[in-house]
Design a protein around this motif. Structure first.
Motif, PDB file in Angstrom:
ATOM      1  N   ARG A  84       0.831  -1.285   0.098  1.00  0.00           N
ATOM      2  CA  ARG A  84      -0.166  -0.007  -0.112  1.00  0.00           C
ATOM      3  C   ARG A  84       0.709   1.261  -0.343  1.00  0.00           C
ATOM      4  NH1 ARG A  84      -4.616   1.651   4.325  1.00  0.00           N
ATOM      5  NH2 ARG A  84      -4.888   3.646   3.952  1.00  0.00           N
ATOM      6  N   PRO A  85       0.689   2.106  -1.125  1.00  0.00           N
ATOM      7  CA  PRO A  85       1.328   3.292  -0.994  1.00  0.00           C
ATOM      8  C   PRO A  85       0.456   4.446  -0.308  1.00  0.00           C
ATOM      9  CG  PRO A  85       0.059   3.224  -3.027  1.00  0.00           C
ATOM     10  CD  PRO A  85      -0.001   1.930  -2.130  1.00  0.00           C
ATOM     11  N   ASN A  86       1.396   5.396   0.312  1.00  0.00           N
ATOM     12  CA  ASN A  86       0.653   6.544   1.230  1.00  0.00           C
ATOM     13  C   ASN A  86       1.356   7.812   0.922  1.00  0.00           C
ATOM     14  OD1 ASN A  86       2.561   5.760   2.879  1.00  0.00           O
ATOM     15  ND2 ASN A  86       1.745   6.518   4.631  1.00  0.00           N
ATOM     16  N   THR A  88       2.629  11.142  -0.417  1.00  0.00           N
ATOM     17  CA  THR A  88       2.787  11.515  -2.178  1.00  0.00           C
ATOM     18  C   THR A  88       2.919  10.268  -2.723  1.00  0.00           C
ATOM     19  OG1 THR A  88       3.948  13.735  -1.487  1.00  0.00           O
ATOM     20  CG2 THR A  88       4.091  12.640  -3.724  1.00  0.00           C
ATOM     21  N   THR A  89       2.213   9.978  -3.860  1.00  0.00           N
ATOM     22  CA  THR A  89       2.565   8.664  -4.703  1.00  0.00           C
ATOM     23  C   THR A  89       2.764   9.084  -6.024  1.00  0.00           C
ATOM     24  OG1 THR A  89       0.202   8.919  -5.266  1.00  0.00           O
ATOM     25  CG2 THR A  89       0.930   7.438  -3.281  1.00  0.00           C
ATOM     26  N   ASN A  90       2.961  10.494  -6.534  1.00  0.00           N
ATOM     27  CA  ASN A  90       3.257  10.649  -7.806  1.00  0.00           C
ATOM     28  C   ASN A  90       3.791  12.167  -8.185  1.00  0.00           C
ATOM     29  OD1 ASN A  90       3.691  10.372 -10.625  1.00  0.00           O
ATOM     30  ND2 ASN A  90       1.591  10.861 -11.252  1.00  0.00           N
ATOM     31  N   ASP A 177      10.046  15.303  -3.008  1.00  0.00           N
ATOM     32  CA  ASP A 177       8.519  15.592  -3.170  1.00  0.00           C
ATOM     33  C   ASP A 177       7.877  16.577  -2.392  1.00  0.00           C
ATOM     34  OD1 ASP A 177       9.143  13.421  -1.348  1.00  0.00           O
ATOM     35  OD2 ASP A 177       6.807  13.753  -0.939  1.00  0.00           O
ATOM     36  N   ALA A 214       5.215   5.076  -6.938  1.00  0.00           N
ATOM     37  CA  ALA A 214       4.267   5.257  -5.865  1.00  0.00           C
ATOM     38  C   ALA A 214       4.872   4.976  -4.667  1.00  0.00           C
ATOM     39  CB  ALA A 214       2.940   4.407  -6.093  1.00  0.00           C
ATOM     40  N   ASN A 215       5.566   4.128  -4.543  1.00  0.00           N
ATOM     41  CA  ASN A 215       6.362   3.441  -3.083  1.00  0.00           C
ATOM     42  C   ASN A 215       7.683   4.265  -2.958  1.00  0.00           C
ATOM     43  OD1 ASN A 215       4.910   0.853  -4.294  1.00  0.00           O
ATOM     44  ND2 ASN A 215       4.505   1.581  -2.171  1.00  0.00           N
ATOM     45  N   LYS A 233      10.460   8.506   1.387  1.00  0.00           N
ATOM     46  CA  LYS A 233      10.449   8.333   0.149  1.00  0.00           C
ATOM     47  C   LYS A 233      11.034   9.500  -0.814  1.00  0.00           C
ATOM     48  CE  LYS A 233       5.803   7.832  -0.589  1.00  0.00           C
ATOM     49  NZ  LYS A 233       4.633   7.235  -1.219  1.00  0.00           N
ATOM     50  N   TYR A 234      11.596   9.007  -2.030  1.00  0.00           N
ATOM     51  CA  TYR A 234      12.137   9.891  -3.035  1.00  0.00           C
ATOM     52  C   TYR A 234      13.302  10.545  -2.248  1.00  0.00           C
ATOM     53  CZ  TYR A 234       7.254   9.246  -4.458  1.00  0.00           C
ATOM     54  OH  TYR A 234       5.901   8.630  -4.475  1.00  0.00           O
TER      55      TYR A 234
END
Length: 266
Positions: A84-86, A88-90, A177, A214-215, A233-234
């Motif tokens: 499951r992503p949560n 920011t996903t894009n 992000d 997304a992850n 992330k990112y």
């Protein structure tokens, strides 16, 4: 070259009980701040009390838990079909979209700050380093959890290469992000103990495949003894610092600047 995907033994039952206890102490503080409409969360005395709870939880963990104690690891049969992503996903930042379009060929990870030998690494260079694979559970402060298999570079190996200065106390993860369209880039941080923990990775694979956008592609932090909002992330820069005073809101993380506990150990 990468090693065989090493997995360490799971925590003993006493460790699991201790983690539940400390997780409850952490949740006491985090849960109050999550109820954003609760006027108590705006009270200076209540905030001060919760800050003391956070410090108690942090100090208690450091006193009674082994610095090398492991988060529980799971079997392949327990991996969720979709992780499951949560958050920011894009990401829509121009530079990030350009990285996605060229398969992250131009993306670089910078490691600097209070280090003797700052370095910059491409994604292929990271993939050539010794790796670790672990199947762990992501516990979100929102109340859900998900099991996934992560492969990446142990952060300890990267820190050994850059040689932290004696004054370095925290490792800060700067991300690409702007969360929920805000003005601040996402960031998070760990102390040096957690940064050197064997299960703390900069992960580039999820469930045996390159990390999806997304992850957190191309890499994200996995600090398995921490709640989900610590798993930045990112990631595009890792900075070693002595304090958070000059970083954004000065609390050590995007959500911490907005009221969450900095210590999110479970």
């Amino acid at each position: 070259m990468t090693d065989s995907n090493t997995r360490l033994s799971t925590s003993s039952p006493p460790d699991r009980a201790r983690r539940r206890l400390l997780g409850g102490l952490c949740a006491l503080g985090a849960g109050t701040f999550l109820t954003g409409c609760d006027r108590l969360s705006e009270s200076a005395p209540v905030r001060a009390a919760l800050s003391n709870v956070e410090q108690l939880s942090y100090k208690a963990q450091r006193l009674i838990a082994s610095r090398q104690a492991l988060a529980k690891e799971f079997d392949e049969s327990q991996i969720a079909p979709v992780f499951r992503p949560n958050g920011t996903t894009n990401p829509q930042e121009d530079y990030y979209r350009a990285w996605v379009e060229n398969g992250f060929a131009d993306w670089r990870l910078t490691i600097d700050g209070l280090v003797e030998e700052p370095m910059t690494l491409s994604l292929p260079a990271l993939r050539e380093m010794a790796s670790r694979t672990q199947i762990t559970r992501h516990d979100c402060v929102e109340g859900w959890s998900c099991i996934g298999q992560w492969t990446g570079v142990p952060l300890a190996d990267l820190l050994d290469r850059v040689r932290p200065a004696d004054t370095a106390r925290f490792v800060v993860f700067h991300c690409a992000d702007h969360t929920y369209g805000g003005t601040d880039l996402y960031y998070e941080s760990l102390d040096m103990i957690e940064a050197y923990h064997p299960q703390t990775l900069l992960a580039y694979d999820l469930n045996g495949e390159p990390l999806p956008v997304a992850n957190g592609a191309p890499i994200r932090l996995r600090a398995e003894r921490q709640l989900g909002y610590k798993q930045a992330k990112y990631v595009m820069r890792v900075e070693l610092v002595e304090s958070f005073k000059q970083l954004h809101g000065g609390k050590g993380g995007y959500w911490e600047d907005r009221g969450y506990d900095w210590w999110a150990g479970i």
